[in-house]
Design a protein around this motif. Structure first.
Motif, PDB file in Angstrom:
ATOM      1  N   SER A 147      28.459  30.619  35.690  1.00 58.02           N
ATOM      2  CA  SER A 147      29.678  31.253  36.198  1.00 58.02           C
ATOM      3  C   SER A 147      29.357  32.280  37.277  1.00 58.02           C
ATOM      4  CB  SER A 147      30.439  31.927  35.052  1.00 58.02           C
ATOM      5  OG  SER A 147      30.854  30.979  34.091  1.00 58.02           O
ATOM      6  N   MET A 151      30.779  32.205  41.094  1.00 58.11           N
ATOM      7  CA  MET A 151      31.608  33.299  41.606  1.00 58.11           C
ATOM      8  C   MET A 151      31.132  33.838  42.947  1.00 58.11           C
ATOM      9  SD  MET A 151      32.538  35.565  38.224  1.00 58.11           S
ATOM     10  CE  MET A 151      33.296  34.797  36.792  1.00 58.11           C
ATOM     11  N   LYS A 157      34.854  29.897  42.744  1.00 58.20           N
ATOM     12  CA  LYS A 157      35.899  30.588  41.982  1.00 58.20           C
ATOM     13  C   LYS A 157      37.070  29.650  41.692  1.00 58.20           C
ATOM     14  CE  LYS A 157      34.860  35.247  43.702  1.00 58.20           C
ATOM     15  NZ  LYS A 157      35.349  36.385  44.494  1.00 58.20           N
ATOM     16  N   VAL A 220      37.045  35.322  36.341  1.00 60.68           N
ATOM     17  CA  VAL A 220      37.139  35.159  37.800  1.00 60.68           C
ATOM     18  C   VAL A 220      37.929  36.309  38.402  1.00 60.68           C
ATOM     19  CG1 VAL A 220      38.035  33.700  39.658  1.00 60.68           C
ATOM     20  CG2 VAL A 220      36.942  32.649  37.663  1.00 60.68           C
ATOM     21  N   SER A 223      35.787  39.381  38.197  1.00 59.24           N
ATOM     22  CA  SER A 223      34.405  39.174  38.665  1.00 59.24           C
ATOM     23  C   SER A 223      33.397  39.571  37.589  1.00 59.24           C
ATOM     24  CB  SER A 223      34.149  39.984  39.945  1.00 59.24           C
ATOM     25  OG  SER A 223      34.991  39.544  40.986  1.00 59.24           O
TER      26      SER A 223
END
Length: 271
Positions: A147, A151, A157, A220, A223
């Motif tokens: 992830s 990102m 994303k 997401v 962050s």
């Protein structure tokens, strides 16, 4: 519905998957999946009372590996998961033997679902094999690492948000099956205890899966890749809420109920 021909590769696949030996090994996949869910439920309850552990399949297999006979059990689990995955792959390719006369859209849906389940069981097999080799790692940490890399870009994303929505949809489908008891269509029994275990199990597991999807989208937005680490993050987030220990115990018992339902499927599931 699988059509049995007299020759060719399709006929050969039918002969193999219709064999009792193959079916018994595939049904053992239900047994080991049930054990995994029971261990996840146990770990969730343990954490609710101040213990430690990872409340996902890697945590369950790590727990199993530490027990006497745990490694041989994991070796058996690898074989059982692979046979179940292969069984589901044949359903994806040839259709289910108990599917009846389905229209094309329904048939495609069930084939797609069989393929998705096959991938899940192959994932279980790989995780179990990693612990057999002594190289098992937390799936939560791996998810968080992936992830974090995604990102770093806008496209990544977007992919994570889409993945979160898909996970929520999968969780919603589990909740739907539990609420409507559609899972009974795939069983050879309507035993009251099995029906209750399936209902509670599907509702609980569906809620947990949907929670994973929600956390992916939240991760997401904030962050924070740590929130996108899977079932472990979802359950521990639940445990951090007001009355969290009570909620975590309830979730753990619900997932354990799904594990018991899986054990029942080893005998009663239509295959």
């Amino acid at each position: 519905m699988i059509e049995v021909s007299t020759s060719g590769p399709k006929s050969a696949v039918n002969r193999v998957t219709r064999s009792r030996v193959f079916e018994r090994f595939a049904r053992a996949g239900f047994v080991m999946a049930g054990v995994v869910h029971l261990l996840i439920g146990y770990l969730a309850v343990r954490i609710a009372f101040g213990g430690s552990g990872s409340t996902d399949q890697s945590g369950a297999m790590a727990e199993l590996a530490t027990k006497p006979g745990g490694v041989p059990a994991l070796v058996f689990a690898v074989a059982a998961f692979v046979f179940m995955a292969l069984w589901r792959l044949t359903e994806a390719a040839l259709g289910s033997r108990d599917g009846g006369d389905e229209d094309r859209s329904s048939d495609l849906f069930h084939r797609g679902k069989a393929l998705a389940v096959a991938l899940v069981y192959f994932g279980y097999a790989l995780t179990a094999f990693s612990f057999v080799r002594g190289s098992g790692k937390s799936s939560g940490g791996q998810n968080a690492g992936l992830s974090a890399r995604l990102m770093e870009s806008t496209g990544g994303k977007v992919a994570l948000v889409v993945a979160g929505l898909v996970i929520i949809a999968v969780g919603g489908y589990h909740i739907y099956k539990g609420a409507t008891r559609k899972f009974l269509e795939k069983l050879h029994t309507h035993n009251g205890l099995v029906r209750k275990l399936g209902t509670v199990g599907y509702l609980s597991k569906g809620s947990a899966i949907a929670g994973v999807g929600v956390l992916v989208i939240v991760a997401v937005n904030q962050s924070d890749p740590g929130k996108a680490s899977g079932l472990d993050a979802a359950l521990k987030t639940l445990g951090g809420q007001p009355f969290g220990p009570v909620l975590l115990v309830a979730a753990g018992l619900g997932i354990a109920a799904y594990g018991l339902y899986d054990l029942a499927c080893a005998r009663y599931a239509k295959m």
